[in-house]
Design a protein around this motif. Sequence first.
Motif, PDB file in Angstrom:
ATOM      1  N   ARG A 107      38.827  43.544  47.122  1.00 55.93           N
ATOM      2  CA  ARG A 107      37.419  43.541  47.386  1.00 55.93           C
ATOM      3  C   ARG A 107      37.281  44.323  46.043  1.00 55.93           C
ATOM      4  N   ASP A 108      36.127  43.831  45.906  1.00 56.60           N
ATOM      5  CA  ASP A 108      34.713  44.310  44.842  1.00 56.60           C
ATOM      6  C   ASP A 108      33.941  44.399  45.727  1.00 56.60           C
ATOM      7  N   PRO A 109      33.231  45.071  46.338  1.00 55.84           N
ATOM      8  CA  PRO A 109      32.663  46.128  47.194  1.00 55.84           C
ATOM      9  C   PRO A 109      31.183  46.206  46.623  1.00 55.84           C
ATOM     10  N   ARG A 110      30.502  45.654  45.578  1.00 54.18           N
ATOM     11  CA  ARG A 110      29.219  45.577  44.730  1.00 54.18           C
ATOM     12  C   ARG A 110      28.679  44.946  45.022  1.00 54.18           C
ATOM     13  N   PRO A 111      27.543  44.886  46.244  1.00 58.92           N
ATOM     14  CA  PRO A 111      25.798  43.887  46.778  1.00 58.92           C
ATOM     15  C   PRO A 111      26.252  43.053  45.063  1.00 58.92           C
ATOM     16  N   LEU A 112      25.871  41.641  45.917  1.00 57.73           N
ATOM     17  CA  LEU A 112      26.080  40.593  44.363  1.00 57.73           C
ATOM     18  C   LEU A 112      25.004  39.623  45.098  1.00 57.73           C
ATOM     19  N   PRO A 113      24.419  38.787  43.953  1.00 61.78           N
ATOM     20  CA  PRO A 113      23.385  37.883  44.534  1.00 61.78           C
ATOM     21  C   PRO A 113      23.634  36.643  45.280  1.00 61.78           C
ATOM     22  N   GLY A 114      23.216  36.677  45.593  1.00 61.17           N
ATOM     23  CA  GLY A 114      24.106  35.155  46.383  1.00 61.17           C
ATOM     24  C   GLY A 114      24.838  33.410  45.942  1.00 61.17           C
ATOM     25  N   GLY A 115      24.989  33.103  46.551  1.00 58.28           N
ATOM     26  CA  GLY A 115      25.789  31.454  46.009  1.00 58.28           C
ATOM     27  C   GLY A 115      26.305  31.546  44.476  1.00 58.28           C
ATOM     28  N   ARG A 116      26.993  32.739  44.076  1.00 59.19           N
ATOM     29  CA  ARG A 116      28.072  33.013  43.924  1.00 59.19           C
ATOM     30  C   ARG A 116      28.663  34.242  43.353  1.00 59.19           C
ATOM     31  N   ALA A 117      30.359  34.166  43.486  1.00 59.36           N
ATOM     32  CA  ALA A 117      31.418  35.031  43.166  1.00 59.36           C
ATOM     33  C   ALA A 117      31.438  35.697  41.669  1.00 59.36           C
ATOM     34  N   GLU A 118      31.902  36.701  41.928  1.00 56.83           N
ATOM     35  CA  GLU A 118      31.959  37.406  40.080  1.00 56.83           C
ATOM     36  C   GLU A 118      33.984  37.851  40.539  1.00 56.83           C
ATOM     37  N   LEU A 119      34.561  37.560  40.258  1.00 57.91           N
ATOM     38  CA  LEU A 119      36.174  37.571  39.925  1.00 57.91           C
ATOM     39  C   LEU A 119      36.507  38.781  38.530  1.00 57.91           C
ATOM     40  N   PHE A 120      37.129  39.470  38.614  1.00 53.70           N
ATOM     41  CA  PHE A 120      37.040  40.628  37.415  1.00 53.70           C
ATOM     42  C   PHE A 120      38.754  40.456  37.211  1.00 53.70           C
ATOM     43  N   ILE A 121      39.715  39.860  36.171  1.00 53.49           N
ATOM     44  CA  ILE A 121      41.036  40.143  36.670  1.00 53.49           C
ATOM     45  C   ILE A 121      41.774  41.021  35.679  1.00 53.49           C
ATOM     46  N   TRP A 122      41.926  41.943  36.004  1.00 57.85           N
ATOM     47  CA  TRP A 122      42.979  43.028  35.292  1.00 57.85           C
ATOM     48  C   TRP A 122      44.221  42.642  34.689  1.00 57.85           C
ATOM     49  N   VAL A 123      44.241  42.252  33.260  1.00 55.70           N
ATOM     50  CA  VAL A 123      45.598  42.234  33.143  1.00 55.70           C
ATOM     51  C   VAL A 123      46.115  43.995  32.318  1.00 55.70           C
ATOM     52  N   ILE A 124      47.778  44.294  33.198  1.00 55.66           N
ATOM     53  CA  ILE A 124      48.302  45.496  33.106  1.00 55.66           C
ATOM     54  C   ILE A 124      49.465  45.381  32.495  1.00 55.66           C
ATOM     55  N   PRO A 125      49.738  45.711  30.899  1.00 57.63           N
ATOM     56  CA  PRO A 125      51.106  45.167  30.742  1.00 57.63           C
ATOM     57  C   PRO A 125      51.981  46.159  31.407  1.00 57.63           C
ATOM     58  N   LEU A 126      52.971  45.721  31.718  1.00 58.34           N
ATOM     59  CA  LEU A 126      54.364  46.493  31.848  1.00 58.34           C
ATOM     60  C   LEU A 126      55.117  46.354  30.973  1.00 58.34           C
ATOM     61  N   ALA A 127      56.298  47.689  30.667  1.00 55.09           N
ATOM     62  CA  ALA A 127      57.369  48.075  30.210  1.00 55.09           C
ATOM     63  C   ALA A 127      58.255  47.642  30.843  1.00 55.09           C
ATOM     64  N   PRO A 128      59.795  47.132  30.350  1.00 56.82           N
ATOM     65  CA  PRO A 128      60.396  46.491  30.759  1.00 56.82           C
ATOM     66  C   PRO A 128      61.309  46.726  32.304  1.00 56.82           C
ATOM     67  N   GLY A 129      61.208  48.527  32.004  1.00 55.49           N
ATOM     68  CA  GLY A 129      62.111  49.160  32.826  1.00 55.49           C
ATOM     69  C   GLY A 129      61.170  49.124  34.087  1.00 55.49           C
ATOM     70  N   VAL A 130      59.508  49.021  34.553  1.00 55.85           N
ATOM     71  CA  VAL A 130      59.260  49.153  35.004  1.00 55.85           C
ATOM     72  C   VAL A 130      58.993  48.434  36.576  1.00 55.85           C
ATOM     73  N   ASP A 131      59.276  48.858  37.115  1.00 49.36           N
ATOM     74  CA  ASP A 131      59.445  48.536  38.507  1.00 49.36           C
ATOM     75  C   ASP A 131      57.552  47.992  39.140  1.00 49.36           C
ATOM     76  N   PRO A 132      56.986  47.052  39.863  1.00 43.60           N
ATOM     77  CA  PRO A 132      55.782  47.217  39.516  1.00 43.60           C
ATOM     78  C   PRO A 132      55.923  47.668  41.637  1.00 43.60           C
ATOM     79  N   LEU A 133      56.908  47.282  42.284  1.00 41.08           N
ATOM     80  CA  LEU A 133      56.637  47.798  43.966  1.00 41.08           C
ATOM     81  C   LEU A 133      56.384  49.566  43.716  1.00 41.08           C
ATOM     82  N   ALA A 134      57.622  50.093  43.223  1.00 36.04           N
ATOM     83  CA  ALA A 134      57.574  51.654  43.132  1.00 36.04           C
ATOM     84  C   ALA A 134      56.107  51.755  42.181  1.00 36.04           C
ATOM     85  N   ARG A 135      56.116  51.123  41.044  1.00 37.47           N
ATOM     86  CA  ARG A 135      54.675  51.242  40.968  1.00 37.47           C
ATOM     87  C   ARG A 135      53.411  51.504  41.686  1.00 37.47           C
ATOM     88  N   LEU A 136      53.930  50.847  42.285  1.00 42.86           N
ATOM     89  CA  LEU A 136      52.429  50.731  43.334  1.00 42.86           C
ATOM     90  C   LEU A 136      52.427  51.870  44.515  1.00 42.86           C
TER      91      LEU A 136
END
Length: 275
Positions: A107-136
């Motif tokens: 959730r983005d906790p910031r208050p926003l004007p009603g009637g519209r939703a706002e999404l931010f999609i972050w794209v996070i590059p990962l090297a071949p050997g990085v385990d995303p679960l372990a990273r999390l």
Amino acid sequence: MNGLRPYAVRFTVSASLWMTTTGDEDVIERKRRRGRLRAYGRQVWREAKTAGAPRVNRYMMLVTVGGRPESPVLAAETLKPLIDAGTDEALWPDDDPYHRVMTCYLRDPRPLPGGRAELFIWVIPLAPGVDPLARLLARVPGSKATLARATFGEDSWLTSNMRMTARERKAMQTRAMRACQGAWHASPGACCGVVCQVRYPDPRREYKGDPDNVAETATAMWGVGVMQGLLPASPGVFCFMLADGESEPKHHDLDMLAFTVPPDADWPRLLLGDA
């Protein structure tokens, strides 16, 4: 990561196009909204490319959802055509689980004007050997976890790609909830995150679906734990990824790892910390 840095793209979605994994739109209306969202998404990703967004090969996505009252993971239905639009614009080779190795909703906790939703999609590059679960999990040292597992037959497995009426989808979600009764045995606490790992019944890469396509089944399974009083209605972060191995023929498995998190966890900062 060849010097690639994470970046974020903002999407603003009107209430008339917003969809959730528990919505009651019929097949025609879903198709209409998906088409409009995908066209809008292509425009936004194209502008991001012009502004310098790089092409990535292996990556995580972090999705923040603002301006909506429901749990952020329910936005998976709206997110799908927006991600497909990024694939259309060649920002990555594919959005399958071998390239988009984990997707996290919060959730983005910031208050926003009603009637519209706002999404931010972050794209996070990962090297071949990085385990995303372990990273999390490395972001929450000392966290305690509980694991729930459930297997779904063809009569209780629901994905966003299935063409069904609203009534049929509701009936399938009910059967999915019945299929995972007894899956939850312990509570991770009121402040928690969850990683949902999806196991498919075919070893071939091309038969592996996008894990967050199963958000409707996953939210049904989570809902069972909520009704048992073991889980909060909305976890701090809800992530999807592919599980190792294969399920039995004509069945799918969900493994849900729910883990404690600090009540003030700043997930964008945590996940972007050393990216």
